[in-house]
Design a protein around this motif. Structure first.
Motif, mmCIF file in Angstrom:
data_model
loop_
_atom_site.group_PDB
_atom_site.id
_atom_site.type_symbol
_atom_site.label_atom_id
_atom_site.label_comp_id
_atom_site.label_asym_id
_atom_site.label_seq_id
_atom_site.Cartn_x
_atom_site.Cartn_y
_atom_site.Cartn_z
ATOM 1 N N LYS A 166 77.365 50.081 17.188
ATOM 2 C CA LYS A 166 77.915 51.066 18.123
ATOM 3 C C LYS A 166 77.281 50.907 19.503
ATOM 4 N N ILE A 169 78.895 47.866 21.086
ATOM 5 C CA ILE A 169 80.258 48.172 21.550
ATOM 6 C C ILE A 169 80.209 48.975 22.846
ATOM 7 N N LEU A 173 82.179 46.903 25.715
ATOM 8 C CA LEU A 173 83.558 47.344 25.987
ATOM 9 C C LEU A 173 83.825 47.641 27.471
ATOM 10 N N TYR A 192 82.197 42.307 22.054
ATOM 11 C CA TYR A 192 82.823 43.568 21.651
ATOM 12 C C TYR A 192 83.599 43.412 20.345
ATOM 13 N N SER A 195 81.300 42.831 17.344
ATOM 14 C CA SER A 195 80.585 44.075 17.018
ATOM 15 C C SER A 195 81.525 45.055 16.315
ATOM 16 N N LEU A 196 82.776 45.121 16.773
ATOM 17 C CA LEU A 196 83.780 45.987 16.138
ATOM 18 C C LEU A 196 84.041 45.537 14.708
ATOM 19 N N HIS A 197 84.113 44.238 14.517
ATOM 20 C CA HIS A 197 84.338 43.701 13.172
ATOM 21 C C HIS A 197 83.195 44.063 12.233
ATOM 22 N N LEU A 199 81.185 46.554 12.546
ATOM 23 C CA LEU A 199 81.216 48.004 12.333
ATOM 24 C C LEU A 199 82.227 48.362 11.242
ATOM 25 N N ALA A 215 89.557 51.288 13.236
ATOM 26 C CA ALA A 215 88.909 50.179 13.946
ATOM 27 C C ALA A 215 89.672 48.869 13.748
ATOM 28 N N THR A 218 92.566 48.874 16.073
ATOM 29 C CA THR A 218 92.067 48.619 17.435
ATOM 30 C C THR A 218 91.815 47.133 17.636
ATOM 31 N N GLY A 219 91.172 46.512 16.647
ATOM 32 C CA GLY A 219 90.867 45.080 16.738
ATOM 33 C C GLY A 219 92.119 44.233 16.828
ATOM 34 N N GLU A 222 93.634 44.649 20.276
ATOM 35 C CA GLU A 222 92.830 44.014 21.324
ATOM 36 C C GLU A 222 93.011 42.493 21.332
#
Length: 574
Positions: A166, A169, A173, A192, A195-197, A199, A215, A218-219, A222
């Motif tokens: 977190k 990110i 971000l 980013y 890190s999202l992956h 998370l 999430a 979102t990925g 993005e």
């Protein structure tokens, strides 16, 4: 067009700066290869010229950059390590701690991404941390934080790891939407997305499935159809496939897993590829036990054979194969995959025993000590609190390590017992049919064979579960005398009467515990009575002596195996 103006101005200033003597040649050399794809050896004639120039001028910052380029464009993992060592050597000739930290981090990423050697990777990360813990380079700071978080996630410290991701990110971000140079935006977006992956993996293992699904969406949004982030999109598609599988949406899971497989395979990420195969196998199995599922579970084993690496999440792969061939009656395949499961456990346990105490001692504890030092300057009372917390943390770490090692030993013994159980009936049958011909000397052959047949009936009818059974009572029941019965058991069974009776009783109750769930609900005293043993303690001691594991531990492991399945994260680099 107005938004692009800063980039144009920046580029003009950059070109003007590099047009000066000394830097212009480095810039010109890099422009000849910087647009080549990763692992493209065509870049090396230019890279070598870049390195030679930096060596001649003793420009260590540029020399480190040249070696980093060598890592990026080398198609050989072995050469990547060589270039990484050269980068460390060049960095140490400079006065820059950041440069040394960058070089160590680069080597750690190679070990982690290309070899999946987590022990070696962590060693490099910790060295990088030592050099960069006070850095003002934010990108470097968070890149190191990301990789420490990855190791924590791998060890199962999902809550701690999720907080780290977190933070990453929150750093990366905003920079993806700023007016930085396109190369910087690209690097920050990579940070980013990865890190999202990570998370998502933490959320999934913490049971926060809604957060994980959000999430994932979102990925995917993005990454879109941007070719620069095709690998990252593959990871998000894989997460989507796993999520679909857990919702019993097997066809949707297969569609997403199939889409994710190709970008992951193209990048040579064998760890994630094995996860992809595993969930494809499980999804096919969910479609009315489709036989195609077994071929995917075998692909996971093929990757393990080639790389001698497996993620803890995939341990179930071998349990599925063992149970499949058990139903098929194929003992040869059962034994093979049981052996592979033991090898997998060995690989996993080596990593965990090494990584867990090391990351606590050399990262967590050091971080606490550094925080303690800062707090001491503000409030002297805080030092006592921090010291107590550190002592408590170290104590907990020691207890966790002891408990972990004990659990691994119990798990190993349980697996060995399970392997014995697979062949138990055949082994028992062969032992029962041992003939008098195998003894060196003894009573009349016909009498021996007759007594052995009676013993076989005694075993088959489970008469050994009688309470208070002695050799004298059994001799009377079989129509012989105790001395003669004792001699036959010793010669033909290879053990004395007490050992023979104990093995029959313990093997009998062990089979019941394996095959019938209801016995797992019984207390130890009830199980003891079931097989004819009067004393609870005597039963527990005999069970441990014969099976190598206490009955309470065995029952706990058996229940866990039947009712629970663990999921562990896999990893990807920035």
């Amino acid at each position: 067009m107005i938004k692009k103006l800063p980039y144009i101005l920046s580029l003009l200033i950059f070109q003007l700066f590099f047009s000066q003597e000394g830097y212009s040649e480095y810039y010109k050399l890099r422009t000849k290869y910087e647009n080549f794809e990763e692992n493209n050896p065509k870049a090396f004639p230019y890279i070598q010229s870049y390195i030679n120039k930096a060596k001649t001028e003793k420009n260590y910052e540029k020399l480190v950059q040249g070696y980093k380029d060598g890592i990026f464009y080398s198609p050989s993992n072995e050469k990547k390590i060589i270039y990484a060592d050269s980068a460390i050597g060049a960095a140490k000739l400079s006065d820059s701690k950041d440069l040394i930290g960058i070089a160590y981090l680069e080597k750690g990423i190679i070990y982690y991404y290309h070899y999946k050697r987590f022990q070696s990777a962590l060693n490099e990360y910790l060295l990088a941390y030592e050099y960069t813990k006070n850095t003002e380079n934010e990108f470097l700071k968070f890149q190191n934080l990301y990789h420490i978080g990855v190791v924590k996630s791998y060890l199962g410290y999902y809550q701690e790891a999720s907080e780290m991701f977190k933070q990453c990110i929150a750093h990366y971000l905003p920079k993806t939407k700023s007016d930085l140079h396109p190369n910087e935006i690209y690097n920050n977006k990579k940070g980013y997305l990865n890190s999202l992956h990570q998370l998502i993996i933490c959320y999934r293992n913490l049971g926060k499935l809604k957060e994980a699904d959000a999430a994932i969406e979102t990925g995917l949004a993005e990454t879109g159809n941007d070719k620069d982030y095709i690998q990252e999109k593959g990871y998000f598609l894989l997460c989507k496939g796993i999520s679909d599988y857990k919702k019993n949406q097997y066809q949707s899971a297969l569609d997403h897993l199939d889409q994710s497989r190709f970008p992951i395979k193209d990048k040579g990420d064998f760890a994630w590829l094995s996860v992809d195969y595993f969930y494809m196998g499980k999804s096919y199995a969910g479609l009315k036990n489709n036989p195609e599922s077994i071929s995917y579970f075998k692909k996971v084993d093929s990757i393990f054979q080639k790389h001698q690496f497996i993620l803890p999440e995939l341990r179930e792969n071998y349990e599925i194969l063992i149970n499949h061939y058990k139903k098929e009656g194929d003992q040869e395949q059962q034994l093979y995959y049981t052996g592979q499961l033991l090898k997998a456990d060995s690989v996993i346990s080596k990593d965990f025993v090494y990584l867990s105490p090391k990351i606590h001692k050399e990262y967590d504890t050091k971080t606490l000590l550094e925080e303690k030092s800062k707090l001491e300057k503000v409030n002297s009372w805080g030092s006592w609190i921090i010291t107590g917390l550190i002592i408590l943390a170290v104590g907990l770490i020691i207890l966790l390590i002891i408990r972990y090692r004990k659990e691994k030993n119990i798990q190993k013994k349980y697996i060995l017992l399970e392997e014995r159980f697979i062949l138990h009936q055949n082994a028992l049958s062969e032992k029962s049919l041992t003939t008098a011909e195998e003894k060196k000397a003894g009573p009349d052959e016909n009498k021996v064979e007759e007594l052995l047949r009676k013993l076989k009936r005694f075993e088959d009818k489970k008469e050994f579960t009688q309470k208070g059974l002695t050799i004298h009572k059994l001799a009377g029941q079989l129509g012989t005398n105790s001395n003669y019965l004792s001699q036959v058991i010793n010669d033909c069974k290879g053990v004395n009467f007490n050992k023979y009776l104990s093995e029959l009783r313990i093997n009998y109750i062990t089979v019941l515990l394996f095959e019938d769930k209801k016995y797992l609900k019984y207390g130890i005293e009830t199980l003891a009575k079931e097989c004819g043993i009067a004393s609870r303690q005597n039963f527990s001691d005999l069970f441990y002596e014969i099976n190598g594991i206490r009955p309470t531990d065995f029952i706990r492991k058996r229940k866990y195996e039947l009712e629970n399945k663990n999921n562990f994260p896999t990893l990807n680099p920035i």
